[in-house]
Design a protein around this motif. Structure first.
Motif, PDB file in Angstrom:
ATOM      1  N   ALA A   1       0.912  -1.414  -0.389  1.00 50.87           N
ATOM      2  CA  ALA A   1       0.152   0.166   0.000  1.00 50.87           C
ATOM      3  C   ALA A   1       1.519   1.314   0.189  1.00 50.87           C
ATOM      4  N   SER A   2       1.714   1.123   1.078  1.00 46.51           N
ATOM      5  CA  SER A   2       2.797   2.730   0.907  1.00 46.51           C
ATOM      6  C   SER A   2       3.579   2.263  -0.618  1.00 46.51           C
ATOM      7  N   TYR A   3       4.301   1.738  -1.082  1.00 51.47           N
ATOM      8  CA  TYR A   3       4.785   2.005  -1.705  1.00 51.47           C
ATOM      9  C   TYR A   3       3.914   2.343  -3.159  1.00 51.47           C
ATOM     10  N   SER A   4       3.145   1.121  -2.991  1.00 50.64           N
ATOM     11  CA  SER A   4       2.789   1.318  -4.223  1.00 50.64           C
ATOM     12  C   SER A   4       1.634   3.217  -4.474  1.00 50.64           C
ATOM     13  N   SER A   5       1.405   3.622  -3.586  1.00 51.38           N
ATOM     14  CA  SER A   5       0.772   5.552  -3.078  1.00 51.38           C
ATOM     15  C   SER A   5       2.034   5.675  -3.375  1.00 51.38           C
ATOM     16  N   SER A   6       3.180   5.910  -2.832  1.00 54.12           N
ATOM     17  CA  SER A   6       4.051   6.647  -3.394  1.00 54.12           C
ATOM     18  C   SER A   6       4.402   7.040  -4.575  1.00 54.12           C
ATOM     19  N   LYS A   7       4.641   5.210  -5.463  1.00 55.47           N
ATOM     20  CA  LYS A   7       4.922   5.635  -6.757  1.00 55.47           C
ATOM     21  C   LYS A   7       3.972   6.054  -7.904  1.00 55.47           C
ATOM     22  N   GLY A   8       3.139   5.413  -7.474  1.00 54.58           N
ATOM     23  CA  GLY A   8       1.554   5.994  -7.650  1.00 54.58           C
ATOM     24  C   GLY A   8       1.945   7.602  -7.547  1.00 54.58           C
ATOM     25  N   GLY A   9       2.265   8.343  -7.119  1.00 50.24           N
ATOM     26  CA  GLY A   9       2.231   9.731  -7.066  1.00 50.24           C
ATOM     27  C   GLY A   9       3.148  10.561  -8.106  1.00 50.24           C
ATOM     28  N   VAL A  10       4.023   9.375  -7.734  1.00 48.53           N
ATOM     29  CA  VAL A  10       5.518  10.171  -9.268  1.00 48.53           C
ATOM     30  C   VAL A  10       4.782  10.185 -10.419  1.00 48.53           C
ATOM     31  N   VAL A  11       4.084   8.509 -10.880  1.00 46.43           N
ATOM     32  CA  VAL A  11       3.393   8.697 -12.050  1.00 46.43           C
ATOM     33  C   VAL A  11       2.236   9.638 -12.741  1.00 46.43           C
ATOM     34  N   GLY A  12       1.881  10.078 -11.584  1.00 44.59           N
ATOM     35  CA  GLY A  12       0.868  10.872 -11.271  1.00 44.59           C
ATOM     36  C   GLY A  12       1.496  12.490 -11.234  1.00 44.59           C
ATOM     37  N   MET A  13       2.474  13.119 -11.117  1.00 43.60           N
ATOM     38  CA  MET A  13       2.993  14.563 -11.429  1.00 43.60           C
ATOM     39  C   MET A  13       3.712  14.038 -12.559  1.00 43.60           C
ATOM     40  N   THR A  14       3.674  13.847 -13.101  1.00 46.33           N
ATOM     41  CA  THR A  14       4.627  13.472 -14.178  1.00 46.33           C
ATOM     42  C   THR A  14       4.507  14.387 -15.435  1.00 46.33           C
ATOM     43  N   LEU A  15       3.177  14.013 -15.570  1.00 46.71           N
ATOM     44  CA  LEU A  15       2.108  15.795 -16.762  1.00 46.71           C
ATOM     45  C   LEU A  15       2.052  16.649 -16.011  1.00 46.71           C
ATOM     46  N   PRO A  16       1.663  17.226 -14.933  1.00 45.55           N
ATOM     47  CA  PRO A  16       1.524  18.902 -14.853  1.00 45.55           C
ATOM     48  C   PRO A  16       3.088  19.086 -13.997  1.00 45.55           C
ATOM     49  N   VAL A  17       3.246  17.878 -13.437  1.00 49.31           N
ATOM     50  CA  VAL A  17       5.108  19.016 -14.149  1.00 49.31           C
ATOM     51  C   VAL A  17       5.617  19.422 -14.707  1.00 49.31           C
ATOM     52  N   ALA A  18       5.143  18.199 -15.933  1.00 52.34           N
ATOM     53  CA  ALA A  18       6.418  18.518 -17.289  1.00 52.34           C
ATOM     54  C   ALA A  18       5.226  19.927 -17.853  1.00 52.34           C
ATOM     55  N   ARG A  19       3.823  19.853 -17.788  1.00 51.74           N
ATOM     56  CA  ARG A  19       3.300  20.727 -18.474  1.00 51.74           C
ATOM     57  C   ARG A  19       3.840  22.160 -17.701  1.00 51.74           C
ATOM     58  N   ASP A  20       4.416  21.976 -16.109  1.00 51.41           N
ATOM     59  CA  ASP A  20       4.937  23.515 -15.399  1.00 51.41           C
ATOM     60  C   ASP A  20       6.367  23.886 -16.195  1.00 51.41           C
ATOM     61  N   LEU A  21       6.854  22.677 -16.366  1.00 50.88           N
ATOM     62  CA  LEU A  21       8.284  22.945 -16.993  1.00 50.88           C
ATOM     63  C   LEU A  21       8.619  23.602 -18.096  1.00 50.88           C
ATOM     64  N   ALA A  22       7.274  23.358 -18.885  1.00 51.36           N
ATOM     65  CA  ALA A  22       7.479  23.373 -20.575  1.00 51.36           C
ATOM     66  C   ALA A  22       7.864  25.079 -20.663  1.00 51.36           C
ATOM     67  N   ALA A  23       7.472  25.876 -19.912  1.00 50.20           N
ATOM     68  CA  ALA A  23       8.017  26.998 -20.276  1.00 50.20           C
ATOM     69  C   ALA A  23       9.340  27.205 -19.869  1.00 50.20           C
ATOM     70  N   ALA A  24       9.642  26.805 -19.620  1.00 52.31           N
ATOM     71  CA  ALA A  24      11.394  26.913 -18.976  1.00 52.31           C
ATOM     72  C   ALA A  24      12.271  26.585 -19.206  1.00 52.31           C
ATOM     73  N   GLY A  25      11.754  25.629 -20.132  1.00 53.06           N
ATOM     74  CA  GLY A  25      12.459  25.045 -21.691  1.00 53.06           C
ATOM     75  C   GLY A  25      12.681  23.178 -21.156  1.00 53.06           C
ATOM     76  N   ILE A  26      12.092  22.706 -19.573  1.00 53.78           N
ATOM     77  CA  ILE A  26      12.719  22.285 -19.241  1.00 53.78           C
ATOM     78  C   ILE A  26      11.356  20.404 -19.150  1.00 53.78           C
ATOM     79  N   ARG A  27      12.303  19.372 -19.793  1.00 55.74           N
ATOM     80  CA  ARG A  27      11.337  18.325 -19.881  1.00 55.74           C
ATOM     81  C   ARG A  27      11.283  17.268 -18.742  1.00 55.74           C
TER      82      ARG A  27
END
Length: 258
Positions: free
Chosen positions: A160-186
């Motif tokens: 439960a804890s491990y999957s929750s933590s790694k699911g969070g990493v997956v879930g942040m991928t697109l929004p953070v990539a979108r956040d960083l796009a304006a700065a030229g960071i992938r």
């Protein structure tokens, strides 16, 4: 993206997937900041690959700040790999019907703090330093790769804890990539399957266990190699059109309940 002459920071860089990534990034000409708790292994690796060791606990935001500033002062920071992490196994409830037998909440918090919050903290701070870079011809200033796990999708009993933590990493991928796009960071995320790292131990019993685990992999019928993961890390950093993606590197395995 060319990383020759740039700096790269790798958390959990002293062993396993992190070590393999550090070696391959150094082979591409990057000066690698090996960020890890293990000073003996980290210092030895850094010396071997021409990098720098930084003792970093990813739950300590000040240590992360020191490491990313060190990287930026060494050379333009253009690559960051978040490989530090740990697991824990316990069922959500016990068998005796007692609340105190339920999953230890302190352990749950600790796994989230290391695997998820630690990854995000390094991401936000490394990206801040990257944002100071001059863009390349493609407008890029840097690239970040986060390590999740197939447990984000196929979590097993007790994870439960491990999957929750790694699911969070997956879930942040697109929004953070979108956040960083304006700065030229992938930013991309890799979800490893069963990878042969020191966590399995050594000796005949460990080898037998790994062979048994490998039977469940679709093909090839073995555990993955750290170098196979690291090559995908390097591809995500150097391939300028890779962005906002989660990639399973798992031999086609789909984890059973237990």
């Amino acid at each position: 993206m060319d990383i020759n002459g740039s700096s790269a920071i790798v958390t959990g860089g002293a062993s396993g997937i992190g070590e393999a990534a550090a070696r391959q990034l150094a082979a591409k000409g990057a000066i690698v900041i090996v960020a890890d708790l293990q000073a003996d292994k980290g210092e030895a690796l850094a010396k071997e690959i021409g990098g720098i060791f930084a003792q970093v606990d990813v739950t300590n935001t000040e240590q992360i700040t020191e490491a990313v500033e060190l990287a930026g002062a060494t050379a333009p920071l253009r690559a960051c790999v978040n490989s530090a992490g740990r697991g824990a196994a316990q069922r959500t409830i016990g068998r005796d019907g007692k609340i105190e037998s339920a999953y230890n909440l302190d352990i749950y918090r600790k796994i989230i703090e290391i695997n998820l919050i630690g990854t995000f903290d390094m991401t936000r701070q490394a990206a801040t330093v990257m944002s100071r870079n001059e863009p390349d011809a493609d407008g890029q200033k840097g690239a970040i790769v986060n390590l999740a796990s197939v447990a984000a999708f196929d979590g097993q009993i007790g994870q439960a804890s491990y999957s929750s933590s790694k699911g969070g990493v997956v879930g942040m991928t697109l929004p953070v990539a979108r956040d960083l796009a304006a700065a030229g960071i992938r930013l991309n995320t890799i979800a490893p399957g069963l990878i042969d790292t020191p966590i399995y131990g050594t000796g005949p019993e460990a080898e037998a266990r790994k062979a048994k685990l490998g039977e469940s992999v679709l093909f090839p019928h073995r555990l993955g190699k750290a170098d196979e993961l690291a090559s995908m890390v390097v591809e995500c950093i150097t391939n300028s059109y890779m962005n906002g993606e989660v990639i399973r590197v798992d031999g086609g395995i789909r984890m059973p309940p237990k």
